[in-house]
Design an enzyme around this catalytic site. Structure first.
Site, PDB file in Angstrom:
ATOM      1  N   GLU A   1      33.340  46.705  54.125  1.00 53.03           N
ATOM      2  CA  GLU A   1      33.082  45.117  53.846  1.00 53.03           C
ATOM      3  C   GLU A   1      34.051  44.614  54.339  1.00 53.03           C
ATOM      4  O   GLU A   1      33.604  43.294  54.770  1.00 53.03           O
ATOM      5  CB  GLU A   1      33.541  45.664  52.802  1.00 53.03           C
ATOM      6  CG  GLU A   1      32.663  46.002  51.413  1.00 53.03           C
ATOM      7  CD  GLU A   1      32.728  46.469  50.213  1.00 53.03           C
ATOM      8  OE1 GLU A   1      32.896  45.737  49.210  1.00 53.03           O
ATOM      9  OE2 GLU A   1      33.609  47.852  49.547  1.00 53.03           O
TER      10      GLU A   1
ATOM     11  N   GLY B   1      29.969  58.430  47.626  1.00 54.67           N
ATOM     12  CA  GLY B   1      28.254  58.416  48.307  1.00 54.67           C
ATOM     13  C   GLY B   1      28.305  59.462  49.933  1.00 54.67           C
ATOM     14  O   GLY B   1      27.585  60.178  49.941  1.00 54.67           O
TER      15      GLY B   1
ATOM     16  N   ARG C   1      37.790  37.435  51.097  1.00 56.63           N
ATOM     17  CA  ARG C   1      37.352  37.610  49.686  1.00 56.63           C
ATOM     18  C   ARG C   1      36.668  37.233  48.641  1.00 56.63           C
ATOM     19  O   ARG C   1      38.147  37.074  48.271  1.00 56.63           O
ATOM     20  CB  ARG C   1      36.848  39.330  49.607  1.00 56.63           C
ATOM     21  CG  ARG C   1      36.321  40.017  48.838  1.00 56.63           C
ATOM     22  CD  ARG C   1      36.460  41.714  48.758  1.00 56.63           C
ATOM     23  NE  ARG C   1      35.703  42.166  47.143  1.00 56.63           N
ATOM     24  CZ  ARG C   1      36.207  43.167  46.018  1.00 56.63           C
ATOM     25  NH1 ARG C   1      37.520  43.164  46.237  1.00 56.63           N
ATOM     26  NH2 ARG C   1      35.183  43.859  45.344  1.00 56.63           N
TER      27      ARG C   1
ATOM     28  N   HIS D   1      29.261  43.817  43.991  1.00 58.05           N
ATOM     29  CA  HIS D   1      29.440  45.211  45.896  1.00 58.05           C
ATOM     30  C   HIS D   1      28.254  44.577  47.004  1.00 58.05           C
ATOM     31  O   HIS D   1      27.750  45.400  47.509  1.00 58.05           O
ATOM     32  CB  HIS D   1      28.839  46.486  45.227  1.00 58.05           C
ATOM     33  CG  HIS D   1      29.781  46.772  44.440  1.00 58.05           C
ATOM     34  ND1 HIS D   1      29.766  48.487  43.626  1.00 58.05           N
ATOM     35  CD2 HIS D   1      31.459  47.646  44.645  1.00 58.05           C
ATOM     36  CE1 HIS D   1      30.689  49.322  42.774  1.00 58.05           C
ATOM     37  NE2 HIS D   1      31.692  48.463  43.526  1.00 58.05           N
TER      38      HIS D   1
ATOM     39  N   ASN E   1      41.803  39.944  51.570  1.00 56.41           N
ATOM     40  CA  ASN E   1      41.284  40.314  50.242  1.00 56.41           C
ATOM     41  C   ASN E   1      43.001  40.759  49.165  1.00 56.41           C
ATOM     42  O   ASN E   1      42.867  41.672  49.352  1.00 56.41           O
ATOM     43  CB  ASN E   1      40.660  41.805  50.316  1.00 56.41           C
ATOM     44  CG  ASN E   1      40.035  42.613  48.366  1.00 56.41           C
ATOM     45  OD1 ASN E   1      40.032  41.623  47.971  1.00 56.41           O
ATOM     46  ND2 ASN E   1      39.782  43.547  48.306  1.00 56.41           N
TER      47      ASN E   1
ATOM     48  N   ARG F   1      34.807  52.922  34.105  1.00 56.86           N
ATOM     49  CA  ARG F   1      33.167  52.429  33.297  1.00 56.86           C
ATOM     50  C   ARG F   1      32.261  52.929  33.079  1.00 56.86           C
ATOM     51  O   ARG F   1      32.302  53.947  32.759  1.00 56.86           O
ATOM     52  CB  ARG F   1      33.248  51.265  33.889  1.00 56.86           C
ATOM     53  CG  ARG F   1      34.042  50.489  34.527  1.00 56.86           C
ATOM     54  CD  ARG F   1      33.377  49.094  35.758  1.00 56.86           C
ATOM     55  NE  ARG F   1      34.761  48.644  36.202  1.00 56.86           N
ATOM     56  CZ  ARG F   1      34.614  48.250  37.936  1.00 56.86           C
ATOM     57  NH1 ARG F   1      33.188  48.858  38.180  1.00 56.86           N
ATOM     58  NH2 ARG F   1      35.584  47.806  38.343  1.00 56.86           N
TER      59      ARG F   1
END
Length: 400
Positions: free
Chosen positions: A375, A326, A88, A177, A7, A238
């Site tokens: 991921e 989460g 990625r 995502h 990445n 954001r």
């Protein structure tokens, strides 16, 4: 089979080496502040960890350092020994609906898509180009954050703008995502001992960047992020959903320039803008009004998306929480799930406090999971699938 996942960011490189299909992590590296003072690199393998403070001037130097560390610790002598290098790539536009083997045509298309993700695709591409030079005979695979959402129907991805605006400028909902939503969907399906194709889910990737996804029979049919990652849920910096006319007002009446508005919405809003911090752990400990309001704002947004996605899907088998917030904030999860019993969600409060895998009661019509996203492993798995298909195609063509 050894697959490296890279990445490549604007000033960093995240690297993970997997043994597939087991998914065993052979090595992990993080190179930060490339081209800046105070460069730092972390290399982990087994139960060992090294920190290197040698200056890293370019991405080429960063990958060279990783290669050196792999060789020094007898993990891999050179990148050319790898079975594949997976990258990625944030934005696949409408061109890439799944992971692909990288060739010159793919590189040209990724270049074209830099316009849609200028902060990400250019850096992702740099990692690809350097890796191809270092290991020209190793298959390179691109896995796109947007690809999982390419299954959305037209009524989900179109904005109510003149159709020619979409046709000419490709302004539409793309979603992001995707690798995270795809990974936790599959893991939840395993826990339920079913195929993703048999299930409807709502997955909630809640971190500094946050998004929700409506999944019907194993495919994404809607997601909260849109043309950019700005739309949707309230995030760390954001703003998420706002009245678009606010941006026009700020420019006309408050003297904001385009770059000022961009910085305001992407870097100075969200939790940071409301209460001055992006760290939910810190915010949850505070007792001031703005911190409490920021949490309630975030909770309200997530609840609204859960409700709308339940209406859209008709029936839901599982809710999945993932990403930093989460996975770790049992208090936020409890607030989000409060009063959802009428929709079939029954929270097991003790399991939730323990951050258990399954946090719903046995009697709950909808199962609620907390699943740690991975991921990089999802990218490695998708890359392995590309290699397998490529080999099958090659063998078929060989005997035609």
């Amino acid at each position: 089979m050894k697959i490296a996942v890279i990445n490549s960011g604007s000033s960093s490189i995240k690297f993970q080496l997997f043994s597939m299909p087991e998914g065993e992590i052979l090595a992990h590296a993080l190179v930060e502040k490339i081209g800046e003072t105070g460069s730092k690199s972390i290399f982990e393998y087994g139960d060992k960890k090294r920190e290197i403070t040698t200056a890293v001037k370019t991405h080429h130097d960063g990958l060279k350092l990783i290669n050196t560390l792999l060789r020094e610790h007898h993990i891999v002598e050179h990148f050319s020994e790898l079975d594949a290098i997976a990258h990625r790539v944030v934005h696949g536009g409408e061109s890439f609906k799944s992971a692909v083997l990288i060739d010159d045509a793919v590189i040209e298309k990724i270049k074209e898509l830099i316009l849609l993700a200028p902060l990400h695709n250019g850096a992702n591409l740099e990692g690809i180009l350097i890796s191809r030079k270092k290991a020209p005979n190793v298959p390179q695979i691109a896995v796109f954050d947007t690809a999982f959402h390419s299954t959305m129907p037209k009524e989900a991805y179109l904005y109510a703008l003149p159709y020619e605006v979409y046709e000419k400028h490709k302004i539409r909902r793309y979603g992001f995502h995707g690798t995270s939503h795809s990974y936790v969907m599959k893991e939840a399906a395993k826990e339920m001992k079913k195929s993703p194709k048999e299930l409807n889910m709502i997955t909630l990737h809640l971190g500094n960047g946050s998004s929700a996804c409506a999944i019907q029979n194993g495919i994404s049919v809607d997601t909260s992020m849109g043309f950019t990652p700005l739309e949707g849920l309230m995030m760390g910096t954001r703003c998420g959903d706002i009245d678009p006319a606010i941006t026009l007002y700020l420019q006309r009446e408050a003297g904001f320039g385009v770059d000022d508005v961009d910085a305001l919405l992407n870097k100075r809003s969200g939790l940071l803008g409301v209460c001055g911090s992006i760290d939910l752990r810190e915010i949850e400990k505070r007792d001031d009004e703005l911190s409490k309001t920021a949490i309630e704002m975030m909770v309200r947004r997530v609840k609204k998306y859960i409700g709308s996605y339940m209406a859209l899907l008709g029936s839901v088998d599982a809710l999945v929480f993932t990403a930093g917030i989460g996975e770790n904030s049992h208090t936020l999860r409890a607030k989000i799930l409060q009063n959802l019993e009428v929709l079939g969600v029954e929270l097991d409060e003790e399991a939730n406090r323990q951050n258990a895998l399954l946090i719903s009661k046995k009697s709950s019509k909808i199962k609620v999971f907390v699943i740690k996203t991975d991921e990089e492993l999802e990218i490695a798995r998708q890359s392995e699938e590309v290699l397998r298909k490529t080999q099958i195609i090659y063998q078929a063509e060989k005997y035609i």
